[in-house]
Design a protein around this motif. Structure first.
Motif, mmCIF file in Angstrom:
data_model
loop_
_atom_site.group_PDB
_atom_site.id
_atom_site.type_symbol
_atom_site.label_atom_id
_atom_site.label_comp_id
_atom_site.label_asym_id
_atom_site.label_seq_id
_atom_site.Cartn_x
_atom_site.Cartn_y
_atom_site.Cartn_z
ATOM 1 N N SER A 43 0.822 -1.304 0.108
ATOM 2 C CA SER A 43 0.006 -0.114 0.201
ATOM 3 C C SER A 43 0.773 1.086 -0.140
ATOM 4 O O SER A 43 2.063 1.236 -0.311
ATOM 5 C CB SER A 43 -0.970 -0.105 1.274
ATOM 6 N N TYR A 69 -7.472 -6.694 4.601
ATOM 7 C CA TYR A 69 -6.635 -6.110 3.344
ATOM 8 C C TYR A 69 -5.424 -7.148 2.970
ATOM 9 O O TYR A 69 -4.214 -6.527 3.216
ATOM 10 C CB TYR A 69 -6.302 -4.704 3.586
ATOM 11 N N HIS A 76 -5.228 -4.054 -3.648
ATOM 12 C CA HIS A 76 -5.065 -3.331 -2.561
ATOM 13 C C HIS A 76 -3.519 -2.338 -2.776
ATOM 14 O O HIS A 76 -3.164 -1.939 -1.904
ATOM 15 C CB HIS A 76 -4.778 -4.053 -1.559
ATOM 16 N N LEU A 79 -2.767 1.242 -2.137
ATOM 17 C CA LEU A 79 -4.217 1.447 -1.393
ATOM 18 C C LEU A 79 -3.799 2.714 -0.317
ATOM 19 O O LEU A 79 -2.842 2.770 0.284
ATOM 20 C CB LEU A 79 -4.296 0.366 -0.560
#
Ligand SMILES: [Zn+2]
Length: 163
Positions: A43, A69, A76, A79
């Motif tokens: 992420s 997640y 993802h 993200l």
């Protein structure tokens, strides 16, 4: 299973990321200027928001963000961690709790974060619906033990709201 309706619940979370050149460093939603390196992550690598989301979930005995997640899911990638935090906060609110106050500790050798303390507190407070006096931000260095990492530890007190 329904979480016990205690008046208060404690949550604890921690997160760490390896640092590498060519990545931006973001902590608590605040871009860190003069950071030579940023977090290696699937992420955006905001260790403050990840630890905070885990603290919210743990306080309600709802598991951890890895369950919601998984970093193996390409959906993802990149993200925005504010989404992860907002989802975790929504789960806490579903069970009729709200954060009361937060204490977070960021361990990073460089750069020094002292001048950003108020920015980080304000930003984290805004994301949680708190004011900045309800978010304590402490900084530590690893004393050279982990110069290639950023580590964050968070406790949060959750308060049950009356119906
Ligand atoms: Zn993380």
């Amino acid at each position: 299973m329904t979480p016990s309706p205690l008046p208060y619940r404690i949550g604890y979370g921690e997160d760490a990321h390896r640092l590498t050149e060519g990545r931006a460093l973001v902590l608590g939603g605040v871009p860190i200027p003069h950071a030579e390196r940023g977090a290696v992550a699937h992420s955006d690598g905001d260790a403050v928001l990840h630890a905070l989301a885990d603290a919210l979930l743990s306080g309600m005995s709802l598991g951890d963000i890895g369950q919601y997640y998984p970093d193996t899911d390409p959906a993802h990638a990149g993200l925005d961690s504010r989404v992860i935090l907002a989802d975790s906060l929504a789960l806490v609110r579903e069970w009729k709790y709200v954060p009361a106050n937060v204490a977070l500790v960021i361990t990073l050798d460089r750069p020094k974060l002292g001048p950003l303390r108020a920015d980080i507190a304000r930003n984290v407070a805004a994301l949680l619906g708190l004011n900045e006096t309800e978010v304590g931000v402490s900084f530590k260095t690893s004393e050279g033990l982990a110069p290639d990492h950023v580590q964050v530890r968070v406790t949060v007190l959750l308060r049950r709201v009356e119906q």
